[in-house]
Design a protein around this motif. Structure first.
Motif, PDB file in Angstrom:
ATOM      1  N   ALA A 198       0.866  -1.184   0.000  1.00  6.98           N
ATOM      2  CA  ALA A 198       0.000   0.000   0.000  1.00  6.98           C
ATOM      3  C   ALA A 198       0.901   1.231   0.000  1.00  6.98           C
ATOM      4  O   ALA A 198       1.982   1.203   0.596  1.00  6.98           O
ATOM      5  CB  ALA A 198      -0.878  -0.004   1.247  1.00  6.98           C
ATOM      6  N   LYS A 199       0.450   2.281  -0.668  1.00 12.26           N
ATOM      7  CA  LYS A 199       1.282   3.492  -0.791  1.00 12.26           C
ATOM      8  C   LYS A 199       1.732   4.017   0.569  1.00 12.26           C
ATOM      9  O   LYS A 199       2.836   4.524   0.724  1.00 12.26           O
ATOM     10  CB  LYS A 199       0.489   4.592  -1.506  1.00 12.26           C
ATOM     11  N   ASP A 200       0.831   3.910   1.546  1.00 11.18           N
ATOM     12  CA  ASP A 200       1.152   4.469   2.860  1.00 11.18           C
ATOM     13  C   ASP A 200       1.697   3.427   3.841  1.00 11.18           C
ATOM     14  O   ASP A 200       1.711   3.647   5.049  1.00 11.18           O
ATOM     15  CB  ASP A 200      -0.087   5.148   3.447  1.00 11.18           C
ATOM     16  N   ALA A 201       2.174   2.280   3.320  1.00 15.30           N
ATOM     17  CA  ALA A 201       2.730   1.256   4.220  1.00 15.30           C
ATOM     18  C   ALA A 201       4.212   1.515   4.467  1.00 15.30           C
ATOM     19  O   ALA A 201       4.945   1.880   3.547  1.00 15.30           O
ATOM     20  CB  ALA A 201       2.541  -0.129   3.611  1.00 15.30           C
ATOM     21  N   LYS A 202       4.630   1.300   5.692  1.00 15.74           N
ATOM     22  CA  LYS A 202       6.048   1.437   6.019  1.00 15.74           C
ATOM     23  C   LYS A 202       6.752   0.146   5.631  1.00 15.74           C
ATOM     24  O   LYS A 202       6.252  -0.945   5.889  1.00 15.74           O
ATOM     25  CB  LYS A 202       6.210   1.686   7.519  1.00 15.74           C
ATOM     26  N   LEU A 203       7.901   0.295   5.008  1.00 15.02           N
ATOM     27  CA  LEU A 203       8.622  -0.886   4.519  1.00 15.02           C
ATOM     28  C   LEU A 203       9.595  -1.401   5.575  1.00 15.02           C
ATOM     29  O   LEU A 203      10.370  -0.631   6.140  1.00 15.02           O
ATOM     30  CB  LEU A 203       9.387  -0.512   3.248  1.00 15.02           C
ATOM     31  N   LEU A 204       9.526  -2.722   5.814  1.00 16.78           N
ATOM     32  CA  LEU A 204      10.443  -3.340   6.775  1.00 16.78           C
ATOM     33  C   LEU A 204      11.131  -4.519   6.084  1.00 16.78           C
ATOM     34  O   LEU A 204      10.519  -5.555   5.870  1.00 16.78           O
ATOM     35  CB  LEU A 204       9.636  -3.824   7.988  1.00 16.78           C
ATOM     36  N   ASP A 205      12.391  -4.328   5.693  1.00 20.65           N
ATOM     37  CA  ASP A 205      13.154  -5.446   5.112  1.00 20.65           C
ATOM     38  C   ASP A 205      14.005  -6.018   6.233  1.00 20.65           C
ATOM     39  O   ASP A 205      14.918  -5.359   6.733  1.00 20.65           O
ATOM     40  CB  ASP A 205      14.037  -4.943   3.961  1.00 20.65           C
ATOM     41  N   ASN A 206      13.667  -7.238   6.652  1.00 21.89           N
ATOM     42  CA  ASN A 206      14.334  -7.774   7.840  1.00 21.89           C
ATOM     43  C   ASN A 206      15.386  -8.826   7.506  1.00 21.89           C
ATOM     44  O   ASN A 206      15.731  -9.639   8.361  1.00 21.89           O
ATOM     45  CB  ASN A 206      13.288  -8.299   8.837  1.00 21.89           C
ATOM     46  N   SER A 207      15.911  -8.795   6.266  1.00 21.49           N
ATOM     47  CA  SER A 207      16.920  -9.790   5.858  1.00 21.49           C
ATOM     48  C   SER A 207      18.062  -9.859   6.867  1.00 21.49           C
ATOM     49  O   SER A 207      18.571 -10.932   7.152  1.00 21.49           O
ATOM     50  CB  SER A 207      17.517  -9.438   4.500  1.00 21.49           C
ATOM     51  N   SER A 208      18.466  -8.703   7.370  1.00 22.63           N
ATOM     52  CA  SER A 208      19.619  -8.747   8.275  1.00 22.63           C
ATOM     53  C   SER A 208      19.271  -8.212   9.666  1.00 22.63           C
ATOM     54  O   SER A 208      20.131  -7.760  10.396  1.00 22.63           O
ATOM     55  CB  SER A 208      20.774  -7.950   7.663  1.00 22.63           C
ATOM     56  N   PHE A 209      17.976  -8.263   9.999  1.00 25.46           N
ATOM     57  CA  PHE A 209      17.550  -7.796  11.325  1.00 25.46           C
ATOM     58  C   PHE A 209      17.411  -8.979  12.270  1.00 25.46           C
ATOM     59  O   PHE A 209      16.962 -10.041  11.865  1.00 25.46           O
ATOM     60  CB  PHE A 209      16.145  -7.191  11.232  1.00 25.46           C
ATOM     61  N   ASP A 210      17.744  -8.775  13.550  1.00 25.12           N
ATOM     62  CA  ASP A 210      17.328  -9.813  14.490  1.00 25.12           C
ATOM     63  C   ASP A 210      15.954  -9.405  15.038  1.00 25.12           C
ATOM     64  O   ASP A 210      15.478  -8.292  14.812  1.00 25.12           O
ATOM     65  CB  ASP A 210      18.376 -10.073  15.583  1.00 25.12           C
ATOM     66  N   ILE A 211      15.342 -10.342  15.756  1.00 28.38           N
ATOM     67  CA  ILE A 211      13.948 -10.127  16.167  1.00 28.38           C
ATOM     68  C   ILE A 211      13.813  -8.907  17.080  1.00 28.38           C
ATOM     69  O   ILE A 211      12.869  -8.131  16.957  1.00 28.38           O
ATOM     70  CB  ILE A 211      13.383 -11.404  16.825  1.00 28.38           C
ATOM     71  N   GLU A 212      14.801  -8.717  17.967  1.00 25.13           N
ATOM     72  CA  GLU A 212      14.708  -7.604  18.921  1.00 25.13           C
ATOM     73  C   GLU A 212      14.714  -6.246  18.215  1.00 25.13           C
ATOM     74  O   GLU A 212      13.921  -5.371  18.512  1.00 25.13           O
ATOM     75  CB  GLU A 212      15.844  -7.673  19.954  1.00 25.13           C
ATOM     76  N   LEU A 213      15.644  -6.110  17.250  1.00 28.76           N
ATOM     77  CA  LEU A 213      15.751  -4.846  16.526  1.00 28.76           C
ATOM     78  C   LEU A 213      14.464  -4.572  15.748  1.00 28.76           C
ATOM     79  O   LEU A 213      13.912  -3.468  15.749  1.00 28.76           O
ATOM     80  CB  LEU A 213      16.962  -4.889  15.572  1.00 28.76           C
ATOM     81  N   GLN A 214      13.996  -5.636  15.089  1.00 28.00           N
ATOM     82  CA  GLN A 214      12.762  -5.523  14.308  1.00 28.00           C
ATOM     83  C   GLN A 214      11.602  -5.060  15.190  1.00 28.00           C
ATOM     84  O   GLN A 214      10.829  -4.186  14.819  1.00 28.00           O
ATOM     85  CB  GLN A 214      12.495  -6.896  13.723  1.00 28.00           C
ATOM     86  N   GLN A 215      11.519  -5.650  16.383  1.00 28.58           N
ATOM     87  CA  GLN A 215      10.412  -5.324  17.271  1.00 28.58           C
ATOM     88  C   GLN A 215      10.491  -3.883  17.758  1.00 28.58           C
ATOM     89  O   GLN A 215       9.485  -3.218  17.912  1.00 28.58           O
ATOM     90  CB  GLN A 215      10.428  -6.304  18.461  1.00 28.58           C
TER      91      GLN A 215
END
Ligand code: DC
Length: 228
Positions: A198-215
């Motif tokens: 969606a145009k107003d969706a925030k993008l989260l690419d978690n290829s190199s994220f751990d769960i804590e950072l993502q959260q």
């Protein structure tokens, strides 16, 4: 709490949407709805009734049976389980076979309409975190927080492969990767509500994220909206 919102989380298969959604729901006291599980329940039902085979779907029969498919969620030992007509099918719907059937039934118009209707009812009171493919575009186009999650296909395949091995399913990595690529293609190319950001969706690419950072990122987005 007065200012409850709707959180819509969409993205490709096996990119950790449900991990994000479950954690956010837990940390905020919101209700979590796994819409993929609903399509999986329809797929499972179809396989059980012989309506879905490896190569065919009897759409006419499936359409007649839709009113006999009652999907609910319940808490079992602190975990959310999916129920089909009162039976706990949580374990049974997490296989590759059912995942494939789900992906195929999710291209059918009348199946999507029935699922979307139920999902919109679940969100009437707000205070909900819903994950899927069309939540921010079709189910809740006015959701206050929309997140679009992605990760490299290889990273997703490794994660899913490990999960399946842990559950005792013997599959090879290439089969899982092929399956993910096939589902990505089907999810993004189907006529009915294809997976798009969606145009107003925030993008989260978690290829190199751990769960804590993502959260942390997700919680910050949530708090920004709640306090505005
Ligand atoms: O997220 P999942 O792998 O459990 O979803 C199973 C299938 O259902 C997936 O191939 C795409 C489909 N799906 C969909 O079309 N729309 C949704 N809102 C959720 C899932």
């Amino acid at each position: 709490m007065e200012n409850k919102i709707v959180v819509a989380i969409d993205g490709f298969s096996s990119c950790g949407k449900s991990t994000i959604a479950k954690r956010l729901a837990k940390d905020t006291g919101y209700i979590y709805v796994d819409t993929g599980a609903m399509y999986r329940a329809v797929g499972y039902f179809g396989i059980q009734k012989g309506i879905i085979t490896e190569t065919t779907i009897n759409e006419e029969k499936l359409q007649k049976e839709m009113e006999n498919i009652k999907i609910t969620f319940g808490n079992v030992n602190g975990e959310q389980h999916t129920f089909l007509n009162g039976s706990d099918i949580e374990k049974k719907i997490r296989t590759l076979e059912v995942g494939n059937a789900a992906s195929r039934v999710s291209t059918i118009n009348f199946v999507r309409q029935a699922m979307v209707r139920q999902q919109q009812l679940m969100g009437l009171q707000k205070g909900i975190v819903m994950d899927g493919r069309d939540i921010g575009t079709v189910v809740f186009p006015k959701a206050e927080l929309k997140i679009f999650v992605n990760a490299d296909a290889e990273v997703r395949a490794k994660r899913r492969h490990n999960e399946l091995l842990k559950k005792g399913e013997k599959v090879d990595y290439q089969e899982v990767l092929d399956n993910i690529l096939e589902r990505d293609y089907r999810d993004t190319h189907r006529k009915e509500s294809p997976l798009i950001r969606a145009k107003d969706a925030k993008l989260l690419d978690n290829s190199s994220f751990d769960i804590e950072l993502q959260q942390k990122v997700v919680m910050d987005w949530f708090n920004q909206i709640i306090t505005n």
